[in-house]
Design a protein around this motif. Sequence first.
Motif, PDB file in Angstrom:
ATOM      1  N   ILE A 406       0.826  -1.208   0.000  1.00 60.27           N
ATOM      2  CA  ILE A 406       0.000   0.000   0.000  1.00 60.27           C
ATOM      3  C   ILE A 406       0.861   1.258   0.000  1.00 60.27           C
ATOM      4  N   GLY A 407       1.956   1.250   0.767  1.00 58.18           N
ATOM      5  CA  GLY A 407       2.852   2.407   0.776  1.00 58.18           C
ATOM      6  C   GLY A 407       3.555   2.605  -0.550  1.00 58.18           C
ATOM      7  N   VAL A 408       3.907   1.480  -1.206  1.00 53.85           N
ATOM      8  CA  VAL A 408       4.569   1.571  -2.509  1.00 53.85           C
ATOM      9  C   VAL A 408       3.589   2.083  -3.563  1.00 53.85           C
ATOM     10  N   PHE A 409       2.333   1.624  -3.502  1.00 52.89           N
ATOM     11  CA  PHE A 409       1.305   2.154  -4.409  1.00 52.89           C
ATOM     12  C   PHE A 409       1.136   3.665  -4.217  1.00 52.89           C
ATOM     13  N   TYR A 410       1.244   4.110  -2.974  1.00 49.87           N
ATOM     14  CA  TYR A 410       1.095   5.535  -2.666  1.00 49.87           C
ATOM     15  C   TYR A 410       2.157   6.337  -3.420  1.00 49.87           C
ATOM     16  N   HIS A 411       3.412   5.895  -3.357  1.00 47.39           N
ATOM     17  CA  HIS A 411       4.499   6.610  -4.041  1.00 47.39           C
ATOM     18  C   HIS A 411       4.385   6.481  -5.561  1.00 47.39           C
ATOM     19  N   ALA A 412       3.920   5.312  -6.037  1.00 50.11           N
ATOM     20  CA  ALA A 412       3.923   5.060  -7.478  1.00 50.11           C
ATOM     21  C   ALA A 412       2.749   5.711  -8.192  1.00 50.11           C
ATOM     22  N   LEU A 413       1.555   5.621  -7.626  1.00 47.10           N
ATOM     23  CA  LEU A 413       0.360   6.011  -8.361  1.00 47.10           C
ATOM     24  C   LEU A 413      -0.263   7.320  -7.886  1.00 47.10           C
ATOM     25  N   LEU A 414      -0.163   7.612  -6.585  1.00 53.05           N
ATOM     26  CA  LEU A 414      -0.756   8.845  -6.079  1.00 53.05           C
ATOM     27  C   LEU A 414       0.246   9.990  -6.085  1.00 53.05           C
ATOM     28  N   HIS A 415       1.427   9.742  -5.511  1.00 52.99           N
ATOM     29  CA  HIS A 415       2.427  10.808  -5.434  1.00 52.99           C
ATOM     30  C   HIS A 415       3.240  10.936  -6.717  1.00 52.99           C
ATOM     31  N   ARG A 416       3.346   9.844  -7.474  1.00 52.17           N
ATOM     32  CA  ARG A 416       4.058   9.811  -8.759  1.00 52.17           C
ATOM     33  C   ARG A 416       5.505  10.282  -8.650  1.00 52.17           C
ATOM     34  N   ASN A 417       6.134   9.915  -7.545  1.00 56.91           N
ATOM     35  CA  ASN A 417       7.545  10.262  -7.348  1.00 56.91           C
ATOM     36  C   ASN A 417       8.370   9.010  -7.611  1.00 56.91           C
ATOM     37  N   ILE A 418       8.918   8.882  -8.831  1.00 58.10           N
ATOM     38  CA  ILE A 418       9.600   7.662  -9.243  1.00 58.10           C
ATOM     39  C   ILE A 418      10.907   7.485  -8.481  1.00 58.10           C
ATOM     40  N   MET A 419      11.652   8.576  -8.222  1.00 60.27           N
ATOM     41  CA  MET A 419      12.917   8.460  -7.489  1.00 60.27           C
ATOM     42  C   MET A 419      12.674   7.972  -6.059  1.00 60.27           C
ATOM     43  N   THR A 420      11.644   8.518  -5.421  1.00 60.06           N
ATOM     44  CA  THR A 420      11.303   8.037  -4.075  1.00 60.06           C
ATOM     45  C   THR A 420      10.859   6.579  -4.128  1.00 60.06           C
ATOM     46  N   LEU A 421      10.120   6.222  -5.170  1.00 60.60           N
ATOM     47  CA  LEU A 421       9.679   4.838  -5.327  1.00 60.60           C
ATOM     48  C   LEU A 421      10.870   3.897  -5.428  1.00 60.60           C
ATOM     49  N   ARG A 422      11.892   4.288  -6.176  1.00 62.53           N
ATOM     50  CA  ARG A 422      13.076   3.433  -6.304  1.00 62.53           C
ATOM     51  C   ARG A 422      13.795   3.270  -4.971  1.00 62.53           C
ATOM     52  N   LYS A 423      13.893   4.358  -4.199  1.00 59.21           N
ATOM     53  CA  LYS A 423      14.519   4.259  -2.877  1.00 59.21           C
ATOM     54  C   LYS A 423      13.727   3.322  -1.960  1.00 59.21           C
ATOM     55  N   VAL A 424      12.392   3.439  -2.039  1.00 60.75           N
ATOM     56  CA  VAL A 424      11.543   2.574  -1.215  1.00 60.75           C
ATOM     57  C   VAL A 424      11.735   1.113  -1.603  1.00 60.75           C
ATOM     58  N   LEU A 425      11.796   0.836  -2.911  1.00 59.64           N
ATOM     59  CA  LEU A 425      11.979  -0.536  -3.369  1.00 59.64           C
ATOM     60  C   LEU A 425      13.314  -1.109  -2.896  1.00 59.64           C
ATOM     61  N   ILE A 426      14.380  -0.320  -3.013  1.00 59.59           N
ATOM     62  CA  ILE A 426      15.698  -0.788  -2.568  1.00 59.59           C
ATOM     63  C   ILE A 426      15.685  -1.059  -1.074  1.00 59.59           C
ATOM     64  N   GLN A 427      15.148  -0.119  -0.295  1.00 59.31           N
ATOM     65  CA  GLN A 427      15.132  -0.294   1.156  1.00 59.31           C
ATOM     66  C   GLN A 427      14.263  -1.476   1.563  1.00 59.31           C
ATOM     67  N   ARG A 428      13.115  -1.631   0.894  1.00 58.12           N
ATOM     68  CA  ARG A 428      12.242  -2.761   1.233  1.00 58.12           C
ATOM     69  C   ARG A 428      12.941  -4.082   0.932  1.00 58.12           C
ATOM     70  N   LEU A 429      13.564  -4.181  -0.235  1.00 57.30           N
ATOM     71  CA  LEU A 429      14.212  -5.429  -0.616  1.00 57.30           C
ATOM     72  C   LEU A 429      15.398  -5.749   0.288  1.00 57.30           C
ATOM     73  N   ILE A 430      16.196  -4.714   0.593  1.00 62.86           N
ATOM     74  CA  ILE A 430      17.390  -4.955   1.402  1.00 62.86           C
ATOM     75  C   ILE A 430      17.036  -5.117   2.873  1.00 62.86           C
ATOM     76  N   VAL A 431      16.305  -4.132   3.419  1.00 61.26           N
ATOM     77  CA  VAL A 431      16.010  -4.149   4.851  1.00 61.26           C
ATOM     78  C   VAL A 431      15.136  -5.341   5.225  1.00 61.26           C
ATOM     79  N   SER A 432      14.065  -5.566   4.430  1.00 60.31           N
ATOM     80  CA  SER A 432      13.156  -6.661   4.785  1.00 60.31           C
ATOM     81  C   SER A 432      13.835  -8.016   4.659  1.00 60.31           C
ATOM     82  N   GLU A 433      14.670  -8.204   3.609  1.00 61.20           N
ATOM     83  CA  GLU A 433      15.347  -9.488   3.451  1.00 61.20           C
ATOM     84  C   GLU A 433      16.377  -9.713   4.554  1.00 61.20           C
ATOM     85  N   VAL A 434      17.160  -8.680   4.867  1.00 62.22           N
ATOM     86  CA  VAL A 434      18.140  -8.809   5.953  1.00 62.22           C
ATOM     87  C   VAL A 434      17.432  -9.048   7.275  1.00 62.22           C
ATOM     88  N   PHE A 435      16.344  -8.318   7.495  1.00 57.54           N
ATOM     89  CA  PHE A 435      15.588  -8.449   8.738  1.00 57.54           C
ATOM     90  C   PHE A 435      15.013  -9.864   8.869  1.00 57.54           C
TER      91      PHE A 435
END
Length: 657
Positions: A406-435
């Motif tokens: 839901i948070g990723v959809f917010y950045h991608a479709l509502l806020h339309r901030n692609i750079m922020t979306l990429r940062k979120v994707l990297i952090q989610r993939l790295i932080v969540s997998e490490v966690f």
Amino acid sequence: MNELDEQPVFEIALVLSKEEEKIEDEDIHDAWKVLVDELKKAGLLVETVPGLGHGFIKLAAPLEALGKAAAELQIRKRTNIGMDLTFEWDQVKAFARLADGSLFSWCERHHCYRHLIYGIVNRSKLAIPLKYGSKKFYWEPWEPLLRKLETDGILKQVFPLHDEQKKKAMLRSWALNFWDFTSQPIDDIYLYFGTKIAIYFAFLGMYTRWLLFPAALGIVLHIVDFGSLQFLALPLFFTSIITWAVFFFQFWKRKNYALLTRWNISYTVGTGPGYKIFGMDLNSRHHPLEFAKKLETDNAKAKEAYQRDEWLGRLKRIRNDAVIILSIICLQMPFELLYAHLYEVIESDIIKFALTAIYLLLIQYFTRIGGKISADLIKNENIENEYRADSLIYKLFGLYFMQTYIGVFYHALLHRNIMTLRKVLIQRLIVSEVFENLLENSLPYLKYSFKKFGAIRLEKKHNNGSSTGKIKVTSRVEKEYLKSVYSASIGGELEDGLFDDFLELALQFGMIMMFASAFPLTFAFAVVNNIMEIRTDALKLLVMHKRPVPRAAATIGAWLNIFQFLIVMSICTNCALLVCLYDAEGKWRLEPGLAAILIIEHILLLIKFGFSRFVPEEPAWVRASRVKNATHAQNVSRELLRTISGVEKTINLVDGT
């Protein structure tokens, strides 16, 4: 060596509470001694092991004991002519052996063990007085001994033991074999852990190998500048990965069929405890004909009861689904949108990273609460165990889907901030997998250390400090007992630890597929993570946890439908992302750009549902083998009918004379 002389290995352990004070009464039998004697009478090899806080009994079963138990349970096994027939110990040479030369799989052996130990009953007409420490109780006629000991709090646990020799071999060839990145001894995993875990690792290995293609495309797209053709690169990439995903799952189905054929597995539901068809326990001793006669005598009442239970179950399922959906909308969605908004307005990257870590920690706790509530709701649904497990998976994935995306959809479709979306994707993939990896591997060790410390402390308290040497946990069986069970985070009644492992894969697949157009490099992150996931999951199963109880499952079940749902979702989200990307960059006007992307969406949906019919799910050699087995079965059935007909003619002639 004779082919029937399999070397018995201690595979099951009984954990009993430690005796404190003993009753001195010669007329009362000692429960420990009675239990050991009864286990030996059942044909088992028994070894007692003293422990710090408990007493342990290790069990091994000779082939003859397993064979007779399998015959009593009417387990169906593959014969040397390729047919599946009910096992008979007298005809043991007619049944096919497994790849390692053993007669029974781990799932079958475990089921036979439980039948042998829980089948110990008091066959006398009188209650037998028993004592255990300061406790005195009666073993009633035809009462299972182990159930009685469990009820009185004497028997604490029955759990499988690791085979040290096989475990060390698998550590070398699998968990610690870092040179072959995706290679795994799937047959050995099946023989040691059972079908369900072997299917998971086969899926994980194939998924990781197939990810190399979109990962390579993503790296090329990220590095190479295509100049004036750049506006075509993302749509072509997106079309390629949808086609890749469709073909992957079709070829996975083919591999699934091939594995089941190779392992001589012909069931789709399973032969494990608790599986029922039309209310009949497949593992009970009652013959199916007895059940059919009982059903026929009370057909009208049974039909009415089935219809009532069916519609009542459906109504309860609708109610439970409504509760879950309303909880997501009213409770979880505001929390997710608040996190997404805070992430957007905060400027410091360090604070954003810390916010993501805290958020992931909190949602782990909240979702486990939701999982337990879902499990409690599902208990009231009138559906069979395997369907209850699927229903639980669908409900819980809905919770995790909202919290993850839901948070990723917010950045991608509502806020339309692609750079922020990429940062979120990297952090989610790295932080969540490490966690997740830290939790998976550190929590079992911390639990083991805490239980070990508690056992040593209790022993010191029991000895009142009189022990001169250092108290240690020395026996292997006690070390195994102190390890945590391989169970799901939402509870182990319907699912084992594979629920969390499959959930992690599904959420990763959704993340890289649904936002592929925004950041194609995510596929490379997924490959690296999955290569490590294979080894860490192997170490977790072999070292960190008790040996799992085998669960019979021939496919990945409900997860396949979830992966297919995520493919359809990725078509919708990526088309929306392309609209946002090209409209923001000004290379297309919104109207023609939107029309082109709608055409792409329809083409991709056609690919999704068209190509899935292009690749047959069942390989030709598997289909030929199945037809051959069916032909054998038909011939055997005809011979049986001729034999039965001949017997009936003989009886009629005798009656006529």
